[in-house]
Design a protein around this motif. Structure first.
Motif, PDB file in Angstrom:
ATOM      1  N   VAL A 206       0.835  -1.206   0.000  1.00  0.00           N
ATOM      2  CA  VAL A 206       0.000   0.000   0.000  1.00  0.00           C
ATOM      3  C   VAL A 206       0.868   1.253   0.000  1.00  0.00           C
ATOM      4  N   ILE A 207       1.959   1.234   0.734  1.00  0.00           N
ATOM      5  CA  ILE A 207       2.869   2.384   0.766  1.00  0.00           C
ATOM      6  C   ILE A 207       3.435   2.656  -0.614  1.00  0.00           C
ATOM      7  N   VAL A 208       3.851   1.602  -1.322  1.00  0.00           N
ATOM      8  CA  VAL A 208       4.400   1.775  -2.665  1.00  0.00           C
ATOM      9  C   VAL A 208       3.376   2.431  -3.585  1.00  0.00           C
ATOM     10  N   LYS A 209       2.154   1.959  -3.539  1.00  0.00           N
ATOM     11  CA  LYS A 209       1.129   2.493  -4.441  1.00  0.00           C
ATOM     12  C   LYS A 209       0.683   3.900  -4.040  1.00  0.00           C
ATOM     13  N   ASP A 210       0.659   4.184  -2.744  1.00  0.00           N
ATOM     14  CA  ASP A 210       0.175   5.490  -2.296  1.00  0.00           C
ATOM     15  C   ASP A 210       1.163   6.614  -2.572  1.00  0.00           C
ATOM     16  N   THR A 211       2.389   6.311  -2.935  1.00  0.00           N
ATOM     17  CA  THR A 211       3.315   7.372  -3.331  1.00  0.00           C
ATOM     18  C   THR A 211       2.789   8.114  -4.554  1.00  0.00           C
ATOM     19  N   ALA A 212       1.955   7.454  -5.371  1.00  0.00           N
ATOM     20  CA  ALA A 212       1.392   8.104  -6.556  1.00  0.00           C
ATOM     21  C   ALA A 212       0.451   9.238  -6.191  1.00  0.00           C
ATOM     22  N   LEU A 213      -0.123   9.219  -4.982  1.00  0.00           N
ATOM     23  CA  LEU A 213      -1.023  10.298  -4.583  1.00  0.00           C
ATOM     24  C   LEU A 213      -0.290  11.630  -4.499  1.00  0.00           C
ATOM     25  N   GLY A 214       0.974  11.574  -4.113  1.00  0.00           N
ATOM     26  CA  GLY A 214       1.758  12.801  -4.047  1.00  0.00           C
ATOM     27  C   GLY A 214       1.975  13.423  -5.408  1.00  0.00           C
ATOM     28  N   GLY A 215       2.116  12.604  -6.425  1.00  0.00           N
ATOM     29  CA  GLY A 215       2.283  13.130  -7.767  1.00  0.00           C
ATOM     30  C   GLY A 215       1.013  13.747  -8.306  1.00  0.00           C
ATOM     31  N   VAL A 216      -0.127  13.211  -7.913  1.00  0.00           N
ATOM     32  CA  VAL A 216      -1.408  13.703  -8.425  1.00  0.00           C
ATOM     33  C   VAL A 216      -1.789  15.035  -7.787  1.00  0.00           C
ATOM     34  N   MET A 217      -1.567  15.191  -6.471  1.00  0.00           N
ATOM     35  CA  MET A 217      -2.108  16.339  -5.752  1.00  0.00           C
ATOM     36  C   MET A 217      -1.088  17.426  -5.419  1.00  0.00           C
ATOM     37  N   THR A 221       7.364  14.457  -8.084  1.00  0.00           N
ATOM     38  CA  THR A 221       7.815  13.794  -9.311  1.00  0.00           C
ATOM     39  C   THR A 221       8.100  12.331  -9.029  1.00  0.00           C
ATOM     40  N   GLU A 222       7.066  11.510  -9.100  1.00  0.00           N
ATOM     41  CA  GLU A 222       7.244  10.071  -8.897  1.00  0.00           C
ATOM     42  C   GLU A 222       6.947   9.346 -10.214  1.00  0.00           C
ATOM     43  N   LEU A 223       6.819   8.044 -10.152  1.00  0.00           N
ATOM     44  CA  LEU A 223       6.726   7.239 -11.369  1.00  0.00           C
ATOM     45  C   LEU A 223       5.498   7.591 -12.203  1.00  0.00           C
ATOM     46  N   LEU A 224       4.357   7.761 -11.562  1.00  0.00           N
ATOM     47  CA  LEU A 224       3.134   8.025 -12.314  1.00  0.00           C
ATOM     48  C   LEU A 224       3.140   9.418 -12.942  1.00  0.00           C
ATOM     49  N   SER A 225       3.669  10.392 -12.232  1.00  0.00           N
ATOM     50  CA  SER A 225       3.759  11.733 -12.829  1.00  0.00           C
ATOM     51  C   SER A 225       4.797  11.771 -13.948  1.00  0.00           C
ATOM     52  N   GLY A 226       5.873  10.997 -13.807  1.00  0.00           N
ATOM     53  CA  GLY A 226       6.826  10.874 -14.909  1.00  0.00           C
ATOM     54  C   GLY A 226       6.195  10.244 -16.134  1.00  0.00           C
ATOM     55  N   ARG A 227       5.290   9.299 -15.920  1.00  0.00           N
ATOM     56  CA  ARG A 227       4.558   8.708 -17.038  1.00  0.00           C
ATOM     57  C   ARG A 227       3.690   9.731 -17.753  1.00  0.00           C
ATOM     58  N   ALA A 228       3.065  10.645 -16.983  1.00  0.00           N
ATOM     59  CA  ALA A 228       2.211  11.660 -17.588  1.00  0.00           C
ATOM     60  C   ALA A 228       3.019  12.574 -18.507  1.00  0.00           C
ATOM     61  N   THR A 229       4.213  12.949 -18.063  1.00  0.00           N
ATOM     62  CA  THR A 229       5.064  13.794 -18.902  1.00  0.00           C
ATOM     63  C   THR A 229       5.500  13.044 -20.155  1.00  0.00           C
ATOM     64  N   LEU A 230       5.867  11.786 -19.987  1.00  0.00           N
ATOM     65  CA  LEU A 230       6.280  10.975 -21.137  1.00  0.00           C
ATOM     66  C   LEU A 230       5.139  10.828 -22.141  1.00  0.00           C
ATOM     67  N   ALA A 231       3.917  10.570 -21.644  1.00  0.00           N
ATOM     68  CA  ALA A 231       2.766  10.402 -22.534  1.00  0.00           C
ATOM     69  C   ALA A 231       2.452  11.693 -23.282  1.00  0.00           C
ATOM     70  N   ALA A 232       2.675  12.846 -22.633  1.00  0.00           N
ATOM     71  CA  ALA A 232       2.440  14.116 -23.308  1.00  0.00           C
ATOM     72  C   ALA A 232       3.458  14.370 -24.415  1.00  0.00           C
ATOM     73  N   VAL A 233       4.668  13.889 -24.222  1.00  0.00           N
ATOM     74  CA  VAL A 233       5.715  14.104 -25.227  1.00  0.00           C
ATOM     75  C   VAL A 233       5.544  13.165 -26.414  1.00  0.00           C
ATOM     76  N   TYR A 234       5.290  11.887 -26.135  1.00  0.00           N
ATOM     77  CA  TYR A 234       5.235  10.880 -27.202  1.00  0.00           C
ATOM     78  C   TYR A 234       3.816  10.531 -27.635  1.00  0.00           C
ATOM     79  N   ALA A 235       2.800  11.101 -26.995  1.00  0.00           N
ATOM     80  CA  ALA A 235       1.402  10.846 -27.344  1.00  0.00           C
ATOM     81  C   ALA A 235       1.069   9.356 -27.318  1.00  0.00           C
ATOM     82  N   ASN A 236       1.491   8.690 -26.267  1.00  0.00           N
ATOM     83  CA  ASN A 236       1.226   7.252 -26.123  1.00  0.00           C
ATOM     84  C   ASN A 236       0.667   6.975 -24.724  1.00  0.00           C
ATOM     85  N   VAL A 237      -0.540   7.438 -24.477  1.00  0.00           N
ATOM     86  CA  VAL A 237      -1.134   7.360 -23.140  1.00  0.00           C
ATOM     87  C   VAL A 237      -1.325   5.915 -22.697  1.00  0.00           C
ATOM     88  N   VAL A 238      -1.994   5.123 -23.519  1.00  0.00           N
ATOM     89  CA  VAL A 238      -2.281   3.742 -23.130  1.00  0.00           C
ATOM     90  C   VAL A 238      -1.003   2.913 -22.976  1.00  0.00           C
TER      91      VAL A 238
END
Length: 312
Positions: A206-217, A221-238
């Motif tokens: 649960v601790i590992v997964k809840d680190t993503a909440l910090g990126g959202v709110m 800069t954690e893994l999920l927020s890094g994914r959002a930046t990558l998806a915006a650059v390469y247009a590959n959301v899925v």
């Protein structure tokens, strides 16, 4: 082969289990086929969308820095939350009201508040009271929220694990003169660790997964927020969601695998470690015992003779 927990399945049970397994595999294959078709119909399987993940730029610029921050927040939260949770869990079992009641109030308070609210509150407090950089503020806000919430949950896990042990353990420790602190540290906690380990591992995941909440709110800069930046650059959301999901699965699998290994090691350590004696050793032990008996008899006889001589 039967065990204490269950009987070995008979022919009908084996046939039923085989049918259920086949049905499950077929349904899983149909789900995979449907998912593949849905992605293909929306052009989500094109090579240009997946190609960035086979280059170093996507990893070194976006994913690996985010993963590093995720691991950092996870490690700090675990290192602080585990001993803090154990301390509050033991405090809730104290005989002293001035220890037990405040510990219970703290645990119940932070366990009832959503971890996201704790992160937001910690972020505001740090921003208004400390002179730190934005990255440090976001990291410590995430760690503070995770520690406060998960330490309170782990405190209940520790308390329940200790209470689950038989009362005879405590009574036996008291019978040999151990104080309550010695009983807790030497008798109860080592045995309760094995009982608590599955729940503790679940909370670590649960601790590992809840680190993503910090990126959202709060912009951490954690893994999920890094994914959002990558998806915006390469247009590959899925595809980016798929890759990040695989990373989370691998990370949590490593944690659970290590915990399973540790649990097996702890259980093996609690088994009897007595050395099995061979026939020669047993014969030598018997001979030693017989010699000791003769010696004792000789001494007894000598004592009797002495007494007779003294009487004479």
């Amino acid at each position: 082969m039967s065990s204490v927990l269950y009987d070995a399945p008979g022919p009908r049970a084996k046939r039923r289990n085989a049918i259920v397994t086949v049905v499950f595999v077929v349904l899983l294959a149909l789900l995979a086929w449907w998912l593949w078709g849905a992605l293909d119909s929306r052009n989500q399987l094109e090579w240009k969308l997946w190609k960035p993940f086979f280059t170093s730029e996507a990893w070194t610029t976006y994913l690996l820095p985010g993963l590093a921050n995720t691991l950092k927040a996870m490690a700090l939260s675990i290192v602080i939350a585990l001993p803090l949770g154990a301390l509050f869990g033991i405090a809730r079992l104290s005989d002293h009201l001035w220890v037990r009641i405040p510990a219970g109030a703290v645990v119940e308070f932070f366990r009832a508040i959503p971890v996201l609210l704790l992160m937001l509150f910690a972020n505001e407090v740090i921003a208004r009271s400390l002179e730190v950089t934005t990255e440090q503020r976001q990291l410590w806000a995430v760690v503070t929220g995770l520690v406060l919430y998960n330490a309170s949950v782990l405190a209940e896990v520790v308390r329940a694990g200790i209470l689950a042990l038989p009362k005879g353990q405590t009574e036996a420790a008291q019978a040999i003169g151990l104080r309550k602190g010695q009983t807790m540290s030497s008798i109860l906690l080592p045995q309760a660790v094995t009982v608590m380990l599955p729940a503790i591992v679940s909370q670590l995941v649960v601790i590992v997964k809840d680190t993503a909440l910090g990126g959202v709110m709060i912009g951490f800069t954690e893994l999920l927020s890094g994914r959002a930046t990558l998806a915006a650059v390469y247009a590959n959301v899925v595809p980016s969601f798929v890759v990040v999901a695989i990373i989370y699965i691998v990370l949590n699998f490593i944690i659970t695998s290590f915990a399973s290994w540790l649990e097996q090691r702890l259980r093996r350590g609690k088994k009897s470690t007595g050395v099995v004696l061979g026939p020669a050793a047993i014969e030598g032990t018997a001979a030693t015992g017989a010699g000791a008996g003769v010696g004792m008899g000789g001494v007894a006889g000598g004592d009797g003779e002495g007494e007779g001589e003294a009487g004479t």
